[in-house]
Structure formats: structure tokens, C-alpha cells
Design an enzyme around this catalytic site. Structure first.
Site, PDB file in Angstrom:
ATOM      1  N   SER A   1      25.434  -9.039  87.673  1.00  0.00           N
ATOM      2  CA  SER A   1      26.779  -8.462  87.578  1.00  0.00           C
ATOM      3  C   SER A   1      27.767  -9.179  88.491  1.00  0.00           C
ATOM      4  O   SER A   1      27.387  -9.793  89.491  1.00  0.00           O
ATOM      5  CB  SER A   1      26.744  -6.986  87.959  1.00  0.00           C
ATOM      6  OG  SER A   1      25.830  -6.299  87.151  1.00  0.00           O
TER       7      SER A   1
HETATM    8  N1  SAH Z   1      20.972  -5.391  88.495  1.00  0.00           N
HETATM    9  C1  SAH Z   1      20.777  -6.739  87.993  1.00  0.00           C
HETATM   10  C2  SAH Z   1      21.516  -7.041  86.732  1.00  0.00           C
HETATM   11  C3  SAH Z   1      20.962  -6.336  85.615  1.00  0.00           C
HETATM   12  S1  SAH Z   1      21.098  -7.025  84.012  1.00  0.00           S
HETATM   13  C4  SAH Z   1      21.089  -7.779  89.031  1.00  0.00           C
HETATM   14  O1  SAH Z   1      21.519  -7.426  90.147  1.00  0.00           O
HETATM   15  O2  SAH Z   1      20.875  -8.945  88.749  1.00  0.00           O
HETATM   16  C5  SAH Z   1      20.258  -5.706  83.192  1.00  0.00           C
HETATM   17  C6  SAH Z   1      18.786  -5.758  83.314  1.00  0.00           C
HETATM   18  O3  SAH Z   1      18.275  -4.556  82.774  1.00  0.00           O
HETATM   19  C7  SAH Z   1      18.162  -6.890  82.527  1.00  0.00           C
HETATM   20  O4  SAH Z   1      17.372  -7.678  83.340  1.00  0.00           O
HETATM   21  C8  SAH Z   1      17.327  -6.166  81.464  1.00  0.00           C
HETATM   22  O5  SAH Z   1      16.142  -6.835  81.128  1.00  0.00           O
HETATM   23  C9  SAH Z   1      17.052  -4.839  82.156  1.00  0.00           C
HETATM   24  N2  SAH Z   1      16.698  -3.732  81.270  1.00  0.00           N
HETATM   25  C10 SAH Z   1      17.174  -3.429  80.033  1.00  0.00           C
HETATM   26  N3  SAH Z   1      16.584  -2.319  79.547  1.00  0.00           N
HETATM   27  C11 SAH Z   1      15.699  -1.901  80.498  1.00  0.00           C
HETATM   28  C12 SAH Z   1      14.778  -0.809  80.585  1.00  0.00           C
HETATM   29  N4  SAH Z   1      14.616   0.062  79.598  1.00  0.00           N
HETATM   30  N5  SAH Z   1      14.043  -0.689  81.714  1.00  0.00           N
HETATM   31  C13 SAH Z   1      14.175  -1.579  82.733  1.00  0.00           C
HETATM   32  N6  SAH Z   1      14.999  -2.635  82.696  1.00  0.00           N
HETATM   33  C14 SAH Z   1      15.775  -2.793  81.605  1.00  0.00           C
END
Ligand code: SAH
Length: 254
Positions: free
Chosen positions: A99
Site C-alpha cells: 500500500s
Molecule cells: N499489507 C500488505 C499489502 C497487502 S496486499 C503490505 O503491507 O504489503 C493484499 C494481500 O492480501 C495480498 O498479498 C493477498 O494475497 C492477500 N490476501 C487476499 N485474500 C486473502 C485472504 N483471504 N487471506 C489472507 N490474505 C489474503
């Protein structure tokens, strides 16, 4: 005479260009922080906090200190590293993103948590948001559904010494029941509705910060109360979709 004037004019122009090059060379990248050994990450990070985060109104001192201390560039893939402190999200592989710094700071502040509190994060991604919370001395439990990203995030968090960040690989839909209740839940992938188990695992009085919606999403703060929840919408945002169980449920009800 005219020939002489032209010659000295050309000479002056050449000198001006050379001088310009020397001046730019002394002030690395024309005023940007950096040197031949690479950018000065500390300078870039300080500028990020002042220009992108403080000016937009984030005030929590724990959040600001954490944003000043966590080396964001270590969570960004090599190809994009130079852009680590820019005012934007960046690709981290597997079509996922880290993000924008301001959003990380804002969500951390909206949680209203402090040292020693337990926070659950769904969507570890690069591990950066988890590191920011860990730097706030929060006990972080973070779940990532993509195995590759999960392992990479776990490795970098360990390498940087964030021992208070605990990573689990799998679908975060079900939360982390063994560690509940949590003083905060932060979801960094967008579902179109709130996963019920995450509300269950929130302590009464605690907040969940979550982007809700499909293409157009709202960043929501959901506060758990004695008799239900209070919701408020903060700003429009754009996160990658939450996948797994929540998507399957969506398909079933369509
Ligand atoms: N917080 C992260 C950015 C997140 S991007 C950072 O600081 O880099 C969103 C992430 O959520 C992705 O890696 C994706 O794979 C994950 N995601 C999506 N659905 C999910 C689920 N059901 N459980 C866990 N992770 C999930």
C-alpha cells in the site's frame, strides 16, 4: 569580429553546460537524496513522513515514529526499490501491491492501538504493514493466503528482527482464533462484506479497519460494542480483492 563573437558564445555555452553538470553532480540527482553508493534511504523516509503523512493529518506519535523507523525499501522488490518512498502503492509480485505509505499510516492510526496490544492483520503481502505495527510495539498476528508472498514476508520480518510479528500462511477468512480476542483487526485486501469470524475475534470496544467493496471501496472503521457494531466510512480506497472463502460465499449468493 563576428566569427570571434560566435566562437566565444559557443565557448560560454559549453562552459555553462559543464558547470551545470558539475553543480548537478555535487547535489546528487539534482537535489534528490543519494550518492554513488545508492539513495540515502533515511533522508527519503523522513521526507515521506513529513510530506505525505504529517501534512495529511496523521498525528499518533507511535505511528509516526514507526513510519520513520521501518525500512520500507527492504519490503519492496529490487526492480521498484528506488520508488519505495514515493507517494504510491507498488507491485510486490503475484499481481499484489504494497500500500501507499499514507494509507499504511492512516490505517495504523485508525486502529487506536498501543504497545502490548494484540492486532490481527489479514493480507500480509510484503510484510510492511505488519512491520509498522510491530515497530509500534504491537503484538502482530498476520495471515497471507499466497504461499510465496507469505514465506518472503516471514523471512524479511525475521531478518529485520521484528520478533513480535507472527506470520501464518493460509486463508485469513477464519482469523487466528487461538490468539483472539484482538485489540484491533486490520484487513488489507478488500472483501465485499465483513468476514463474520473477524468480528467474533474482535474484543468489545476494539476496532476493525477494513476496505469494503468491489471496484469502488470505502475504508471503514467498525467498532465492536456490547450490543453490536458501529460503522463509519473514512475515505475511498483501492485495494486488491480478498480471495478464498469470502469469494466463494459471494459466488454462492449470486
Ligand atoms: N499489507 C500488505 C499489502 C497487502 S496486499 C503490505 O503491507 O504489503 C493484499 C494481500 O492480501 C495480498 O498479498 C493477498 O494475497 C492477500 N490476501 C487476499 N485474500 C486473502 C485472504 N483471504 N487471506 C489472507 N490474505 C489474503
Amino acid at each position: 569580429m563576428a566569427g570571434h563573437d560566435r566562437a566565444s558564445g559557443i565557448l560560454r555555452a559549453v562552459l555553462a553546460v559543464l558547470l551545470g553538470a558539475i553543480v548537478v553532480g555535487c547535489s546528487p540527482r539534482g537535489g534528490q537524496a543519494g550518492s554513488r553508493s545508492g539513495p540515502d534511504w533515511n533522508v527519503l523516509r523522513e521526507r515521506m513522513v513529513r510530506q505525505q503523512i504529517e501534512t495529511r493529518g496523521v498525528k499518533d506519535p507511535e505511528v509516526l515514529t514507526a513510519m520513520r523507523s521501518v525500512p520500507r525499501h527492504r519490503f519492496v522488490p529490487e526492480d521498484y526499490r528506488e520508488a519505495s518512498y514515493q507517494d504510491s502503492p507498488l507491485p510486490i509480485g503475484e499481481s499484489q501491491t504494497i500500500s501507499q505509505p499514507y494509507i499504511v499510516a492512516l490505517m495504523s492510526e485508525l486502529l487506536e492501538v498501543g504497545p502490548g496490544d494484540k492486532v490481527l492483520e489479514i493480507g500480509t503481502g510484503s510484510g510492511y504493514q505488519a512491520a509498522v505495527l510491530a515497530a509500534m510495539r504491537v503484538e502482530v498476528y498476520t495471515v497471507e493466503i499466497r504461499q510465496g508472498l507469505c514465506e518472503r514476508a516471514e523471512a524479511i520480518l525475521a531478518e529485520l528482527g521484528y520478533d513480535n510479528a507472527h506470520v501464518r500462511c493460509g486463508d485469513g477468512y477464519g482469523g487466528w482464533p487461538e490468539e483472539a480476542p484482538f485489540a484491533g483487526v486490520i484487513v488489507t485486501a478488500a472483501p465485499d462484506r465483513i468476514p463474520e469470524p473477524l468480528i467474533d475475534q474482535l474484543a468489545v470496544g476494539a476496532r476493525m479497519v477494513i476496505p469494503l467493496g468491489d471496484f469502488y471501496q470505502q475504508l471503514m472503521v467498525i467498532k465492536k460494542t456490547d450490543d453490536g457494531v458501529e460503522e463509519r466510512s473514512v475515505i475511498p480506497v483501492r485495494f486488491v480483492p480478498m480471495t478464498g472463502e469470502i469469494e466463494r460465499q459471494g459466488e454462492d449468493t449470486q
